[in-house]
Design an enzyme around this catalytic site. Sequence first.
Site, PDB file in Angstrom:
ATOM      1  CB  VAL A  11      -0.960  -0.020   1.217  1.00  0.00           C
ATOM      2  CG1 VAL A  11      -1.678   1.319   1.362  1.00  0.00           C
ATOM      3  CG2 VAL A  11      -1.972  -1.147   1.071  1.00  0.00           C
ATOM      4  CG  ASP A  30       9.866   0.167   5.459  1.00  0.00           C
ATOM      5  OD1 ASP A  30       8.720  -0.052   5.026  1.00  0.00           O
ATOM      6  OD2 ASP A  30      10.485  -0.642   6.183  1.00  0.00           O
ATOM      7  CG  LEU A 153      -3.649  -1.075  -3.247  1.00  0.00           C
ATOM      8  CD1 LEU A 153      -2.909  -2.400  -3.222  1.00  0.00           C
ATOM      9  CD2 LEU A 153      -2.641   0.050  -3.397  1.00  0.00           C
ATOM     10  CD  GLU A 155      -0.515  -8.456  -2.080  1.00  0.00           C
ATOM     11  OE1 GLU A 155      -0.720  -8.370  -0.877  1.00  0.00           O
ATOM     12  OE2 GLU A 155       0.202  -9.322  -2.615  1.00  0.00           O
ATOM     13  CG  ASN A 208     -11.112  -5.952   2.067  1.00  0.00           C
ATOM     14  OD1 ASN A 208     -11.323  -5.494   0.955  1.00  0.00           O
ATOM     15  ND2 ASN A 208      -9.914  -5.971   2.608  1.00  0.00           N
ATOM     16  CB  ALA A 252     -16.785 -22.040  -7.030  1.00  0.00           C
ATOM     17  N   GLY A 257      -7.160 -16.335  -0.165  1.00  0.00           N
ATOM     18  CA  GLY A 257      -5.973 -16.242   0.676  1.00  0.00           C
ATOM     19  C   GLY A 257      -5.540 -14.789   0.699  1.00  0.00           C
ATOM     20  CB  CYS A 260      -6.627  -8.128   2.411  1.00  0.00           C
ATOM     21  SG  CYS A 260      -5.203  -7.154   1.918  1.00  0.00           S
TER      22      CYS A 260
HETATM   23  C1  UGA Z   1      -8.299  -7.459  -1.551  1.00  0.00           C
HETATM   24  C2  UGA Z   1      -9.405  -6.556  -2.119  1.00  0.00           C
HETATM   25  O1  UGA Z   1      -9.863  -7.072  -3.365  1.00  0.00           O
HETATM   26  C3  UGA Z   1      -8.883  -5.138  -2.320  1.00  0.00           C
HETATM   27  O2  UGA Z   1      -9.932  -4.282  -2.754  1.00  0.00           O
HETATM   28  C4  UGA Z   1      -8.328  -4.631  -0.984  1.00  0.00           C
HETATM   29  O3  UGA Z   1      -7.771  -3.329  -1.110  1.00  0.00           O
HETATM   30  C5  UGA Z   1      -7.260  -5.579  -0.483  1.00  0.00           C
HETATM   31  O4  UGA Z   1      -7.809  -6.887  -0.336  1.00  0.00           O
HETATM   32  C6  UGA Z   1      -6.750  -5.049   0.839  1.00  0.00           C
HETATM   33  O5  UGA Z   1      -7.550  -4.969   1.788  1.00  0.00           O
HETATM   34  O6  UGA Z   1      -5.598  -4.608   0.912  1.00  0.00           O
HETATM   35  P1  UGA Z   1      -6.197  -8.783  -2.582  1.00  0.00           P
HETATM   36  O7  UGA Z   1      -6.101  -9.461  -1.252  1.00  0.00           O
HETATM   37  O8  UGA Z   1      -4.964  -8.189  -3.185  1.00  0.00           O
HETATM   38  O9  UGA Z   1      -7.261  -7.561  -2.510  1.00  0.00           O
HETATM   39  O10 UGA Z   1      -6.726  -9.851  -3.615  1.00  0.00           O
HETATM   40  P2  UGA Z   1      -8.087 -10.200  -4.379  1.00  0.00           P
HETATM   41  O11 UGA Z   1      -7.864 -10.026  -5.822  1.00  0.00           O
HETATM   42  O12 UGA Z   1      -9.233  -9.524  -3.796  1.00  0.00           O
HETATM   43  O13 UGA Z   1      -8.161 -11.784  -4.094  1.00  0.00           O
HETATM   44  C7  UGA Z   1      -8.237 -12.307  -2.775  1.00  0.00           C
HETATM   45  C8  UGA Z   1      -8.370 -13.814  -2.794  1.00  0.00           C
HETATM   46  O14 UGA Z   1      -9.679 -14.197  -3.210  1.00  0.00           O
HETATM   47  C9  UGA Z   1      -7.410 -14.548  -3.727  1.00  0.00           C
HETATM   48  O15 UGA Z   1      -6.855 -15.645  -3.030  1.00  0.00           O
HETATM   49  C10 UGA Z   1      -8.282 -15.011  -4.874  1.00  0.00           C
HETATM   50  O16 UGA Z   1      -7.801 -16.196  -5.451  1.00  0.00           O
HETATM   51  C11 UGA Z   1      -9.596 -15.232  -4.149  1.00  0.00           C
HETATM   52  N1  UGA Z   1     -10.797 -15.145  -5.039  1.00  0.00           N
HETATM   53  C12 UGA Z   1     -11.115 -13.968  -5.637  1.00  0.00           C
HETATM   54  C13 UGA Z   1     -11.620 -16.260  -5.204  1.00  0.00           C
HETATM   55  O17 UGA Z   1     -11.363 -17.337  -4.649  1.00  0.00           O
HETATM   56  N2  UGA Z   1     -12.738 -16.147  -5.994  1.00  0.00           N
HETATM   57  C14 UGA Z   1     -13.074 -14.983  -6.602  1.00  0.00           C
HETATM   58  O18 UGA Z   1     -14.108 -14.960  -7.292  1.00  0.00           O
HETATM   59  C15 UGA Z   1     -12.246 -13.871  -6.432  1.00  0.00           C
END
Ligand code: UGA
Length: 440
Positions: A11, A30, A153, A155, A208, A252, A257, A260
Amino acid sequence: MKIAVAGAGYVGLVTAVVFADLGNEVICVDVDPAKVDAINKGKSPIYEPGVDELLQRNLEEGRLCATTDLVYATRESEVIFICVGTPPTETGEPDLRHVDEVAATIGRALNGYKIIVNKSTVPVGTGDRVRRIIEQHRVEPHEFDVVSNPEFLREGSAVHDTLNPDRIVIGADNPRAAMKIVELYAPLERPMLITNLATAEIIKYASNTFLALKISFINAIADLCERVGADVVQVAKAMGYDQRIGHAFLQAGLGFGGSCFPKDVQAFAHTMQRYGLDPSLFQQILAINEARPAQFVARIRERLGDLQGKVVGILGLSFKPNTDDIREARSLEVIRLLLQAGATVKAYDPVAMPRVRAIYPEVIYCRNAYEVAEGADALALVTEWNEFRQLNFERIRDLMRQPNLFDGRNLYDPQRMRKLGFYYYGVGRSADSNEFRGVL
Ligand code: UGA
């Protein structure tokens, strides 16, 4: 504007390079001298597409520098962003130690009016806590305001998300501070919502948690689909066409993981409890998610029988594609269960292998998907990197000892895989011979 950003993680660093690119003067802070050194040399300490380029450009143009000295950075800046980590404690509540330390240092360093903007994910009430800590440590009676500006945001697409946020939330109890942050974000031309501190803090967790809820919801439906001969991919697709539901986050599979969702849902459940409210909805989101890897490995065992002496290949290790982050990655639990059952595990990931090797040195790390497939009794897709989409599956099939494909992210077409001679398992996709499915 002169800005300091405390914390050079995902971030913080992305916020710093983007604000610098918009023409601001940014000091990145940092505690880790190695990170600071890397940043000053134009080398991003995180793997994130686009960051290196922005970092180098803004270093060269003198708008960005890094230091370990937060006192100096505070004194030089009008706005100080707090972007430090809030890892979970043993109880699952966020550890606010780093936020507290940064607030105390800012308090001691105050040399004029400052706006302290919290971007770290923190429970409701933390803005007030930061204000109190700064007041306690303030040496000179300078004014300051605290703002909550949660970060949304993801990752892997952090730069794009920071430049094109769906919304910008600015929580402040003082309009003067809110307007200054509005000014900072104005060049992005995105919708902005101004709220009070507590509202902004809740927006982050509620967002989230809702996304995690969608994932656990569709995974619960996937379990039913498996029992009754239905296909969760089609269920999700049809649901998603309802604009009130939408297609996003209804994939699904092995579940969520990352640094966040797991921790934020747990923290939100604690917040509910702290205020005397029922946390069970939020606890259930986690319970469904935690069961995914074991269910997936159970399917592999059902097919292969005793895993002793069997070889299982894993495709993808990071918690999602386009990142080397393995925090709470589903791969770790899948590997643990496979090793525990006596299987030999081979794996390949484009960037995350060094990190997993540090945890599981006994895994055989390969150079590509084909090397993983060689001699394997089963191949398990765990993270849907793009390079796994168009593999040569004839070659994969011929390299394997037994052509068993376990698709943990429902990436492949079951019919195509079965035609190629694979035993195919997709999460929530029980065998279905209907050739006429699809969207017309
Ligand atoms: C998430 C949120 O999407 C961001 O908006 C937020 O800013 C961030 O957390 C945070 O709080 O910092 P992130 O953890 O980077 O972002 O990743 P995501 O793309 O949201 O995916 C999270 C997990 O959900 C991954 O393991 C992904 O494989 C899983 N996922 C996602 C699923 O299993 N199914 C889905 O349909 C979508």
